[in-house]
Design a protein around this motif. Structure first.
Motif, PDB file in Angstrom:
ATOM      1  N   ASP A 224       0.734  -1.331  -0.167  1.00 49.40           N
ATOM      2  CA  ASP A 224      -0.112  -0.458   0.003  1.00 49.40           C
ATOM      3  C   ASP A 224       1.117   1.039  -0.104  1.00 49.40           C
ATOM      4  OD1 ASP A 224      -2.137   1.703   0.191  1.00 49.40           O
ATOM      5  OD2 ASP A 224      -2.480   1.035   2.272  1.00 49.40           O
ATOM      6  N   ILE A 225       1.783   1.248   0.867  1.00 50.91           N
ATOM      7  CA  ILE A 225       2.438   2.262   1.268  1.00 50.91           C
ATOM      8  C   ILE A 225       3.666   2.861  -0.052  1.00 50.91           C
ATOM      9  CG2 ILE A 225       4.698   3.673   1.965  1.00 50.91           C
ATOM     10  CD1 ILE A 225       3.476   1.876   4.687  1.00 50.91           C
ATOM     11  N   GLU A 226       4.424   1.447  -0.626  1.00 50.34           N
ATOM     12  CA  GLU A 226       5.317   1.341  -2.089  1.00 50.34           C
ATOM     13  C   GLU A 226       4.245   1.891  -3.266  1.00 50.34           C
ATOM     14  OE1 GLU A 226       8.173  -1.435  -4.052  1.00 50.34           O
ATOM     15  OE2 GLU A 226       5.917  -2.346  -3.539  1.00 50.34           O
ATOM     16  N   GLN A 227       3.073   2.209  -3.405  1.00 51.47           N
ATOM     17  CA  GLN A 227       1.974   2.300  -4.968  1.00 51.47           C
ATOM     18  C   GLN A 227       2.214   3.958  -4.705  1.00 51.47           C
ATOM     19  OE1 GLN A 227      -1.691  -0.069  -4.704  1.00 51.47           O
ATOM     20  NE2 GLN A 227       0.238  -2.419  -5.148  1.00 51.47           N
ATOM     21  N   GLY A 228       3.014   4.552  -3.352  1.00 47.14           N
ATOM     22  CA  GLY A 228       2.152   6.176  -3.149  1.00 47.14           C
ATOM     23  C   GLY A 228       3.645   6.386  -3.391  1.00 47.14           C
ATOM     24  N   THR A 229       4.596   5.518  -3.849  1.00 49.75           N
ATOM     25  CA  THR A 229       6.060   5.893  -3.920  1.00 49.75           C
ATOM     26  C   THR A 229       6.509   7.029  -5.347  1.00 49.75           C
ATOM     27  OG1 THR A 229       7.345   4.428  -4.190  1.00 49.75           O
ATOM     28  CG2 THR A 229       6.839   4.734  -2.157  1.00 49.75           C
ATOM     29  N   CYS A 230       5.733   6.888  -6.519  1.00 54.54           N
ATOM     30  CA  CYS A 230       6.003   7.967  -7.694  1.00 54.54           C
ATOM     31  C   CYS A 230       6.253   8.569  -7.914  1.00 54.54           C
ATOM     32  CB  CYS A 230       5.035   6.700  -8.424  1.00 54.54           C
ATOM     33  SG  CYS A 230       3.517   7.904  -8.651  1.00 54.54           S
ATOM     34  N   PHE A 231       5.908   9.436  -6.708  1.00 50.76           N
ATOM     35  CA  PHE A 231       5.128  10.647  -6.157  1.00 50.76           C
ATOM     36  C   PHE A 231       6.695  11.547  -5.530  1.00 50.76           C
ATOM     37  CE2 PHE A 231       1.099   8.983  -6.482  1.00 50.76           C
ATOM     38  CZ  PHE A 231       0.722   9.442  -7.599  1.00 50.76           C
ATOM     39  N   ARG A 232       7.423  10.250  -5.407  1.00 48.07           N
ATOM     40  CA  ARG A 232       9.059  11.016  -4.702  1.00 48.07           C
ATOM     41  C   ARG A 232       9.173  10.954  -5.149  1.00 48.07           C
ATOM     42  NH1 ARG A 232      10.921   9.069   0.682  1.00 48.07           N
ATOM     43  NH2 ARG A 232      12.537   9.425  -0.836  1.00 48.07           N
ATOM     44  N   ASP A 233      10.931  11.466  -4.789  1.00 47.98           N
ATOM     45  CA  ASP A 233      12.580  10.447  -5.315  1.00 47.98           C
ATOM     46  C   ASP A 233      12.585   9.105  -4.969  1.00 47.98           C
ATOM     47  OD1 ASP A 233      13.190  12.723  -6.108  1.00 47.98           O
ATOM     48  OD2 ASP A 233      14.664  13.596  -4.627  1.00 47.98           O
ATOM     49  N   PRO A 234      13.104   7.951  -5.914  1.00 45.07           N
ATOM     50  CA  PRO A 234      13.160   6.774  -5.684  1.00 45.07           C
ATOM     51  C   PRO A 234      13.284   5.746  -3.909  1.00 45.07           C
ATOM     52  CG  PRO A 234      13.456   6.965  -7.267  1.00 45.07           C
ATOM     53  CD  PRO A 234      13.754   7.878  -7.177  1.00 45.07           C
ATOM     54  N   VAL A 235      12.629   5.422  -3.240  1.00 44.79           N
ATOM     55  CA  VAL A 235      12.848   5.159  -2.348  1.00 44.79           C
ATOM     56  C   VAL A 235      12.278   3.760  -2.627  1.00 44.79           C
ATOM     57  CG1 VAL A 235      10.183   5.112  -1.099  1.00 44.79           C
ATOM     58  CG2 VAL A 235      12.032   5.254   0.036  1.00 44.79           C
ATOM     59  N   SER A 236      13.370   2.715  -1.317  1.00 47.64           N
ATOM     60  CA  SER A 236      13.057   0.995  -1.527  1.00 47.64           C
ATOM     61  C   SER A 236      11.905   0.997  -0.572  1.00 47.64           C
ATOM     62  CB  SER A 236      14.257   0.227  -1.177  1.00 47.64           C
ATOM     63  OG  SER A 236      14.164  -1.084  -0.858  1.00 47.64           O
ATOM     64  N   ILE A 237      10.824  -0.074  -0.304  1.00 50.22           N
ATOM     65  CA  ILE A 237      10.591  -0.362   1.156  1.00 50.22           C
ATOM     66  C   ILE A 237      10.275  -1.852   0.314  1.00 50.22           C
ATOM     67  CG2 ILE A 237       8.133  -0.187   2.334  1.00 50.22           C
ATOM     68  CD1 ILE A 237       8.396   2.825   0.857  1.00 50.22           C
ATOM     69  N   VAL A 238      10.376  -2.480   1.649  1.00 48.24           N
ATOM     70  CA  VAL A 238      10.923  -3.899   1.758  1.00 48.24           C
ATOM     71  C   VAL A 238      10.321  -4.623   3.226  1.00 48.24           C
ATOM     72  CG1 VAL A 238      12.834  -4.226   0.075  1.00 48.24           C
ATOM     73  CG2 VAL A 238      12.821  -4.619   2.447  1.00 48.24           C
ATOM     74  N   ALA A 239       9.124  -5.721   2.945  1.00 44.68           N
ATOM     75  CA  ALA A 239       8.916  -6.248   4.020  1.00 44.68           C
ATOM     76  C   ALA A 239       9.968  -7.120   4.376  1.00 44.68           C
ATOM     77  CB  ALA A 239       7.348  -6.749   4.119  1.00 44.68           C
ATOM     78  N   GLY A 240      10.267  -7.457   5.469  1.00 39.73           N
ATOM     79  CA  GLY A 240      11.897  -8.524   5.475  1.00 39.73           C
ATOM     80  C   GLY A 240      11.920  -9.017   6.770  1.00 39.73           C
ATOM     81  N   GLU A 241      12.886  -9.888   7.090  1.00 33.12           N
ATOM     82  CA  GLU A 241      13.222 -10.581   8.227  1.00 33.12           C
ATOM     83  C   GLU A 241      14.120  -9.415   8.737  1.00 33.12           C
ATOM     84  OE1 GLU A 241      11.383 -12.406   9.023  1.00 33.12           O
ATOM     85  OE2 GLU A 241       9.938 -13.233   7.704  1.00 33.12           O
ATOM     86  N   TYR A 242      14.756 -10.016  10.595  1.00 29.81           N
ATOM     87  CA  TYR A 242      15.660  -9.667  11.338  1.00 29.81           C
ATOM     88  C   TYR A 242      16.985  -9.183  10.489  1.00 29.81           C
ATOM     89  CZ  TYR A 242      13.152  -9.862  15.599  1.00 29.81           C
ATOM     90  OH  TYR A 242      11.630  -9.605  15.728  1.00 29.81           O
ATOM     91  N   GLU A 243      17.250 -10.084   9.640  1.00 32.66           N
ATOM     92  CA  GLU A 243      18.382 -10.492   8.650  1.00 32.66           C
ATOM     93  C   GLU A 243      18.543  -8.878   7.605  1.00 32.66           C
ATOM     94  OE1 GLU A 243      16.242 -14.087   7.114  1.00 32.66           O
ATOM     95  OE2 GLU A 243      17.267 -13.054   8.616  1.00 32.66           O
ATOM     96  N   ASP A 244      17.476  -8.239   7.244  1.00 34.20           N
ATOM     97  CA  ASP A 244      17.520  -7.546   6.121  1.00 34.20           C
ATOM     98  C   ASP A 244      17.521  -6.000   7.057  1.00 34.20           C
ATOM     99  OD1 ASP A 244      16.839  -9.119   3.849  1.00 34.20           O
ATOM    100  OD2 ASP A 244      14.705  -9.220   5.444  1.00 34.20           O
ATOM    101  N   ALA A 245      17.967  -5.992   8.626  1.00 39.44           N
ATOM    102  CA  ALA A 245      17.902  -4.800   8.876  1.00 39.44           C
ATOM    103  C   ALA A 245      19.610  -4.791   8.906  1.00 39.44           C
ATOM    104  CB  ALA A 245      17.373  -4.763  10.026  1.00 39.44           C
TER     105      ALA A 245
END
Length: 311
Positions: free
Chosen positions: A46-67
């Motif tokens: 839901d959040i990611e689909q609204g990010t075309c209106f700003r500079d590129p940003v990566s948003i992911v659903a991750g696990e602890y190791e992704d931190a």
């Protein structure tokens, strides 16, 4: 600004923080982690689909190791208080959740700056400080940032002056024993009490009513709409920008006390210099004897809770 921010907890607060960060230039990479995989994946989509209106940003659903390599980790995990549940029961439940999270996230992101938002925030900040093994400067409880914002909002409405011209703070616990050090409350550099003489025509400020407004706002909002998340999100996002800035700013964050005002071994909020290395130092703001006593009462109330929980 290029930074990586990990948010643990995809409830109302965590998701609103992620959404707000996605629209600002604080983070270029956002990781959301939650035990409810479907919920966090839905929030990210839901959040990611609204990010075309700003500079590129990566948003992911991750696990602890992704931190890994996160600059900031924000912990919002926990449950809300249920009907009939005591404060101690709620505290122990959320402490147990934090105890499960802490070793996993610290292993993945040992150099990150940690913002603790989960309630009761002062207890959770204390527990995280004790069990994480991290240097204390890396651990910042959101503390009375929200309380201080509520105070400035109330004073702004009373005096009809912009909030940015008001410098007033709430000290102590983020809770019922918080207090306002009125001796340091300023409007454009003028003490609140002196402001009446300079600007006649205002109704005299009821300080007790203002403290009640600050302390009870959260309960009123919860009664009206079920939860609070907008204002605390703004406070946390501001704190993120401070942590990524070039120099320190003053903020009322919760951190471990080491003899300041005669208080030790408890986390609560006083003025601190906060910046790119976390908490730089506390600011020894002069308090009246009565205000110091109120701070000590707040500390003792928190210690009484800590004494009843299992770390």
């Amino acid at each position: 600004m290029s930074s990586k921010i990990t948010i643990i907890g995809a409830g109302s607060v965590g998701s609103t923080i992620a959404y707000t960060l996605s629209g600002e230039d604080i983070a270029s990479e956002i990781v959301m982690i939650d035990i409810n995989k479907e919920k966090v994946e839905g929030e990210v989509m839901d959040i990611e689909q609204g990010t075309c209106f700003r500079d590129p940003v990566s948003i992911v659903a991750g696990e602890y190791e992704d931190a890994k390599d996160s600059d900031i980790v924000i912990i919002t995990s926990g449950i809300a208080r249920k009907p009939g549940q005591t404060r101690i029961e709620l505290t122990q439940t959320n402490v147990n959740i934090l105890k499960q999270i802490t070793p996993e996230i610290v292993k993945a992101a040992p150099k990150a700056l940690y913002i603790i938002v989960s309630n009761p925030v002062d207890i959770m900040t204390y527990v995280f400080t004790k069990i994480s093994g991290l240097p204390e400067n890396q651990i910042i409880g959101s503390g009375t940032i929200l309380d201080s914002a509520r105070l400035r909002c109330g004073l702004s409405e009373h005096f009809k002056v912009a909030q940015r011209n008001i410098h007033a703070y709430v000290f102590g616990e983020h809770g019922d024993t918080s207090f306002i050090p009125w001796s340091a409350a300023r409007i454009a550099g003028v003490n609140v009490d002196d402001y009446y003489e300079m600007m006649p025509g205002f109704e005299k400020l009821d300080k007790e009513a203002m403290l009640t407004y600050v302390q009870k706002s959260g309960g009123k909002i919860i009664a009206n709409k079920g939860a609070t998340f907008y204002a605390v999100t703004r406070g946390v996002c501001k704190l993120c920008s401070i942590l990524m800035a070039a120099s320190e700013s003053v903020s009322t964050v919760s951190s471990m006390m080491h003899g300041e005002y005669g208080i030790e071994d408890v986390c609560l909020s006083t003025l601190a210099l906060v910046g790119p290395k976390g908490i730089h130092s506390k600011i020894p703001m002069t308090l009246t004897d009565e205000e110091v006593e109120k701070l000590k009462i707040s500390a003792e109330a928190l210690k009484a809770v800590i004494a009843q929980i299992e770390l």
